[in-house]
Motif scaffolding. Structure first.
Motif, PDB file in Angstrom:
ATOM      1  N   ILE A  50       0.870  -1.104   0.039  1.00 42.39           N
ATOM      2  CA  ILE A  50      -0.026  -0.037   0.103  1.00 42.39           C
ATOM      3  C   ILE A  50       0.859   1.235  -0.093  1.00 42.39           C
ATOM      4  CG2 ILE A  50      -0.452   0.350   2.529  1.00 42.39           C
ATOM      5  CD1 ILE A  50      -3.104   0.748  -0.099  1.00 42.39           C
ATOM      6  N   GLN A  51       2.081   1.160   0.513  1.00 40.98           N
ATOM      7  CA  GLN A  51       2.964   2.315   0.552  1.00 40.98           C
ATOM      8  C   GLN A  51       3.515   2.691  -0.891  1.00 40.98           C
ATOM      9  OE1 GLN A  51       3.010   4.082   3.334  1.00 40.98           O
ATOM     10  NE2 GLN A  51       1.887   2.408   4.001  1.00 40.98           N
ATOM     11  N   LEU A  83       0.449  18.495   1.854  1.00 38.26           N
ATOM     12  CA  LEU A  83      -0.446  17.328   1.896  1.00 38.26           C
ATOM     13  C   LEU A  83       0.477  16.200   1.256  1.00 38.26           C
ATOM     14  CD1 LEU A  83      -3.275  15.979   2.728  1.00 38.26           C
ATOM     15  CD2 LEU A  83      -3.619  16.422   0.247  1.00 38.26           C
ATOM     16  N   VAL A  84       0.656  16.505   0.063  1.00 39.66           N
ATOM     17  CA  VAL A  84       1.368  15.607  -1.015  1.00 39.66           C
ATOM     18  C   VAL A  84       2.777  15.283  -0.680  1.00 39.66           C
ATOM     19  CG1 VAL A  84       2.050  15.450  -3.439  1.00 39.66           C
ATOM     20  CG2 VAL A  84       0.019  16.323  -3.240  1.00 39.66           C
ATOM     21  N   LYS A  90       6.243  10.401   4.102  1.00 40.79           N
ATOM     22  CA  LYS A  90       5.858   9.185   5.168  1.00 40.79           C
ATOM     23  C   LYS A  90       5.925   7.756   4.297  1.00 40.79           C
ATOM     24  CE  LYS A  90       1.994  10.193   7.114  1.00 40.79           C
ATOM     25  NZ  LYS A  90       0.847  10.385   8.192  1.00 40.79           N
ATOM     26  N   ALA A  91       5.597   7.801   3.190  1.00 45.72           N
ATOM     27  CA  ALA A  91       5.670   6.484   2.359  1.00 45.72           C
ATOM     28  C   ALA A  91       7.003   5.834   1.983  1.00 45.72           C
ATOM     29  CB  ALA A  91       4.612   6.552   1.251  1.00 45.72           C
ATOM     30  N   GLY A  92       8.003   6.813   2.145  1.00 44.62           N
ATOM     31  CA  GLY A  92       9.644   6.465   1.834  1.00 44.62           C
ATOM     32  C   GLY A  92       9.898   6.823   0.506  1.00 44.62           C
ATOM     33  N   VAL A 124       7.749  15.307   9.647  1.00 45.15           N
ATOM     34  CA  VAL A 124       6.934  14.011   9.683  1.00 45.15           C
ATOM     35  C   VAL A 124       8.017  13.264   9.002  1.00 45.15           C
ATOM     36  CG1 VAL A 124       5.447  13.843   7.718  1.00 45.15           C
ATOM     37  CG2 VAL A 124       4.680  13.067  10.006  1.00 45.15           C
ATOM     38  N   THR A 125       8.456  13.487   7.692  1.00 45.52           N
ATOM     39  CA  THR A 125       9.177  12.837   6.971  1.00 45.52           C
ATOM     40  C   THR A 125      10.524  12.256   7.680  1.00 45.52           C
ATOM     41  OG1 THR A 125       8.174  13.731   4.918  1.00 45.52           O
ATOM     42  CG2 THR A 125      10.263  12.608   4.670  1.00 45.52           C
TER      43      THR A 125
END
Length: 229
Positions: A50-51, A83-84, A90-92, A124-125
Motif C-alpha cells: 500500500i506504501q 499534503l502531497v 511518510k511512504a518513503g 514528519v518525513t
C-alpha cells in the motif's frame, strides 16, 4: 467498500484515475481514505504494497507541484504541496526523503528557514525515517520555539518516529512540563496514529497512566478525544 458492498480493490482502481487531479479538496479526501486503509493494512503483509501504491498515486502531482511556490499560486496550492509531500515522505519516496533531509539540515543550521506550510511535511518525513538524533533535534526545536503554533506543530508529528524505545520517550514527553496539559492529547494521538507499534504503545500508556490523565481532564471533552484517537 467500508460497508462491505464492494471490494476495496475497486476503490483503489478509482483512486488511480485521480493522478491528474489538481484540486486540494479531492486530494485531501483521497489522502484521508488511503490513511485509513494504510492503518488497517499495517497489521497485514500488504502494508509495504500500500506504501508503493501511495507513492505511485502521489508522485505525479508531487513532481508537478515541486517544493517551492510558483508565481500566481493560491493558498490551496500551498496546502496541497504540504499534503502531497507529507504523504510521499511518510511512504518513503526516495527523492522526497532526500530533499526533506537536506532542507531540515539547512533549517536547523539556520541557513534557510523552512516556510510554515512545509514544516509539518518535512518534520514528519525525517521523523518517520529518523533515529534518536532526529528525535533529540526535534525536541530541541520544540524547546527553542517562541511561538505556541510551532510547539504544537512539532507535538503533533513526534509520533511519526518508529523505534519502540523512542516511541516511549515521546509518550513520556507528552506528560512532561514541556507540554501544556491541553496539548498532551495531541502528542499521544500522534503516537497512536503514527504506526502499528505506536498504536499499541499509546493504548498501553493511556491505560497505565489512566488515573493521572483522568484527574487532569476531569472527564471533560479532552478525555473523550483521547479515547477516540
Amino acid at each position: 467498500a467500508r460497508a462491505g458492498i464492494i471490494s476495496t480493490v475497486e476503490v483503489l482502481k478509482v483512486m488511480e484515475a485521480f493522478v491528474n487531479e489538481p484540486n486540494y479538496t479531492v486530494w485531501s479526501d483521497l489522502s484521508c481514505n488511503l490513511g485509513i486503509l494504510s492503518t488497517l493494512l499495517s497489521h497485514t503483509d500488504f502494508y509495504e504494497e500500500i506504501q508503493v501504491f501511495v507513492k505511485d498515486v502521489f508522485s505525479p502531482i508531487g513532481e508537478r507541484l515541486g517544493w517551492d511556490p510558483k508565481p500566481g499560486e493560491g493558498h490551496l496550492d500551498a496546502l496541497l504541496r504540504g499534503l502531497v509531500l507529507g504523504k510521499l515522505g511518510k511512504a518513503g519516496h526516495k527523492a522526497t526523503l532526500e530533499e526533506a533531509r537536506r532542507r531540515f539540515k539547512d533549517h536547523v543550521e539556520g541557513k534557510h528557514i523552512l516556510s510554515a506550510d512545509l514544516r509539518s511535511p518535512v518534520y514528519v518525513t525525517i521523523l518517520k525515517h529518523g533515529d534518536s538524533t532526529t528525535l533529540d533535534t526535534m525536541l530541541k526545536l520544540h524547546k527553542q520555539a517562541d511561538m505556541q503554533e510551532e510547539k504544537n506543530r512539532i507535538e503533533r508529528v513526534l509520533g511519526a518516529i518508529s523505534q519502540p524505545e523512542l516511541i516511549q520517550k515521546v509518550l513520556t514527553f507528552a506528560l512532561s512540563e514541556e507540554v501544556r496539559p491541553q496539548d498532551t492529547v495531541s502528542v499521544i494521538g500522534g503516537v497512536a496514529g503514527g504506526s502499528k507499534q505506536g498504536r499499541k504503545a499509546a493504548w498501553k500508556f493511556v491505560r497505565d497512566n489512566w488515573e493521572e490523565l483522568y484527574n487532569r481532564y476531569q472527564g471533560g471533552f479532552l478525555i473523550s478525544r483521547l479515547i477516540k484517537v
